[in-house]
Design an enzyme around this catalytic site. Structure first.
Site, short mmCIF file in Angstrom:
data_model
loop_
_atom_site.label_atom_id
_atom_site.label_comp_id
_atom_site.label_asym_id
_atom_site.label_seq_id
_atom_site.Cartn_x
_atom_site.Cartn_y
_atom_site.Cartn_z
N GLY A 21 0.86 -1.11 -0.25
CA GLY A 21 -0.06 -0.13 0.29
C GLY A 21 0.89 1.37 -0.29
N TRP A 23 -0.87 4.73 0.36
CA TRP A 23 -1.35 6.01 1.34
C TRP A 23 -0.55 6.54 2.09
CZ3 TRP A 23 -5.31 5.63 5.39
CH2 TRP A 23 -6.18 6.55 5.36
N ASP A 46 -0.45 -0.45 -4.44
CA ASP A 46 -1.39 -0.08 -4.92
C ASP A 46 -1.43 1.20 -4.46
OD1 ASP A 46 -5.08 -0.51 -4.28
OD2 ASP A 46 -3.82 0.59 -2.65
N TYR A 51 -3.12 9.99 -3.58
CA TYR A 51 -1.61 9.91 -2.52
C TYR A 51 -1.29 11.53 -3.22
CZ TYR A 51 -4.35 5.69 -1.79
OH TYR A 51 -5.41 4.76 -1.32
N LYS A 81 -6.23 4.59 -8.88
CA LYS A 81 -8.19 4.51 -8.91
C LYS A 81 -8.38 6.50 -9.02
CE LYS A 81 -6.99 2.13 -4.07
NZ LYS A 81 -5.89 2.79 -3.69
N HIS A 114 -12.31 5.67 -6.82
CA HIS A 114 -12.31 6.44 -5.21
C HIS A 114 -13.23 5.72 -4.42
CE1 HIS A 114 -8.25 6.13 -2.98
NE2 HIS A 114 -8.56 6.16 -2.13
N VAL A 266 7.71 2.22 4.88
CA VAL A 266 8.50 2.08 4.20
C VAL A 266 9.36 1.85 4.55
CG1 VAL A 266 7.16 5.08 3.43
CG2 VAL A 266 8.72 4.48 5.50
N GLN A 273 8.72 -8.45 5.80
CA GLN A 273 8.28 -8.81 7.21
C GLN A 273 6.38 -9.13 6.75
OE1 GLN A 273 7.00 -7.71 11.54
NE2 GLN A 273 8.09 -8.52 11.95
#
Length: 326
Positions: A21, A23, A46, A51, A81, A114, A266, A273
């Site tokens: 992601g 966002w 995504d 964003y 989106k 969206h 980030v 992980q």
């Protein structure tokens, strides 16, 4: 036995069950985050125009995606989106092409509306009235959908779908669609299991993607008294049992029930992980224990800052999705 690491859309496309992601990922950090994700094996990113970081993501794609690069384009699944100010049918293709230009791509694997409710047309993503409230538009999302279908016909996108639509609105789209939505993306985590909505989608051939699958503790409008999902004792107990993190337990719960998850980070260690959820399995009882934590808790309810206070933003719009049960 671990499940496959992808789901198959009704288009035949393979959509990886874990994606990155983006966002709230700052433009200055998202390029490196995408590079780290691609380097360790992510094949699903995504994105969204609102964003405000697709240009930076595009820089990572330009450097690392291509026939002679780290990831072949056909191995990568990219979602973007359509924002609320671009619902007018005449704006849909222009908006899609802007995302393609920013992302340095010739096509998107998936393009979503969206939100079902529209804002006033224009280049300001959050057009406001003098009192600070949003200036809305009332474009019928079914008309927006017809323009989305044209993107598939023109080869700009391979699949189209919805984000933050409720069950009734999904059925509205299906009633007029000549190209059916392939995916619904919604907030989904153990405190908001979305069982009814997922069942509704699966009966109609839509795959569900969970955003904020670990909760969303870094929002501007965070309530200081809200429950912290990553600190839940039940999740922690399962994490200790399996030798995994609480995040990995929650992501495993999603993919094991066929729900795509797009955790954002980030941090290189956390990015790695979050992908390591295919080497263990939760028992049926453990799946139920996690599902029973659901309390219909939404972390992501749109809010706006007025007079230094965050207040609910869109609930009065007739297309606002969260006024329905699911």
């Amino acid at each position: 036995m671990a499940t496959p690491d992808y789901v198959v859309l009704h288009t035949g496309q393979k959509m990886p069950l874990i994606g990155l992601g983006t966002w709230k990922n700052p433009p200055g950090e998202v390029k490196e985050a995408v590079w780290n994700a691609l380097k360790i094996g992510y094949h699903h990113i995504d994105c969204a125009a609102v964003y405000n970081n697709e240009v930076n993501i595009g820089e990572a794609f330009k450097e690392h995606v291509g026939a002679d690069k780290m990831v072949k384009r056909e191995e990568l699944f990219v979602t973007s989106k359509l924002w609320n100010t671009k619902h007018h049918p005449e704006d849909v293709e222009t908006s899609c092409c802007k995302s393609l230009q920013d992302l340095k791509l010739t096509y998107l694997d998936l393009y979503l509306i969206h939100w079902p409710h529209a804002f006033e047309r224009g280049d300001d993503p959050f057009p406001k009235n003098p009192d600070g409230t949003i200036r809305y538009a009332y474009t019928d999302y079914k008309e927006t959908w017809k323009a989305m279908e044209e993107l598939v016909k023109k080869g700009l996108v391979k699949a189209i779908g919805l984000s933050n639509f409720n069950s009734r609105q999904i059925d509205d789209i299906l009633s007029i669609a000549t190209i059916k939505p392939a995916v619904l993306q919604v907030e989904c985590h153990p405190y908001l299991a979305q069982n009814e909505l997922i069942a509704h989608c699966q009966k109609r051939g839509l795959v569900v993607t969970a955003y904020s699958p670990l909760g969303s503790s870094d929002r501007q409008w965070k309530d200081p008294d809200e429950p912290l999902l990553l600190d839940d004792a039940n999740i922690k107990t399962l994490a200790d049992k399996h030798g995994k993190s609480a995040a990995q337990i929650m992501l495993r719960w999603q993919v094991q029930r066929g729900v795509v998850a797009i955790p954002k980070s980030v941090n290189p260690a956390r990015i790695a992980q979050n992908l390591q959820v295919f080497d263990f399995t939760l028992t049926e009882d453990e799946m139920k224990r996690i599902g029973n934590l659901s309390r219909n808790w939404r972390y992501i309810v749109p809010k706006i800052k007025i007079d230094d206070k965050f207040v609910p933003r869109d609930a009065q719009h007739p297309h606002y999705p969260f006024n329905d049960p699911y």
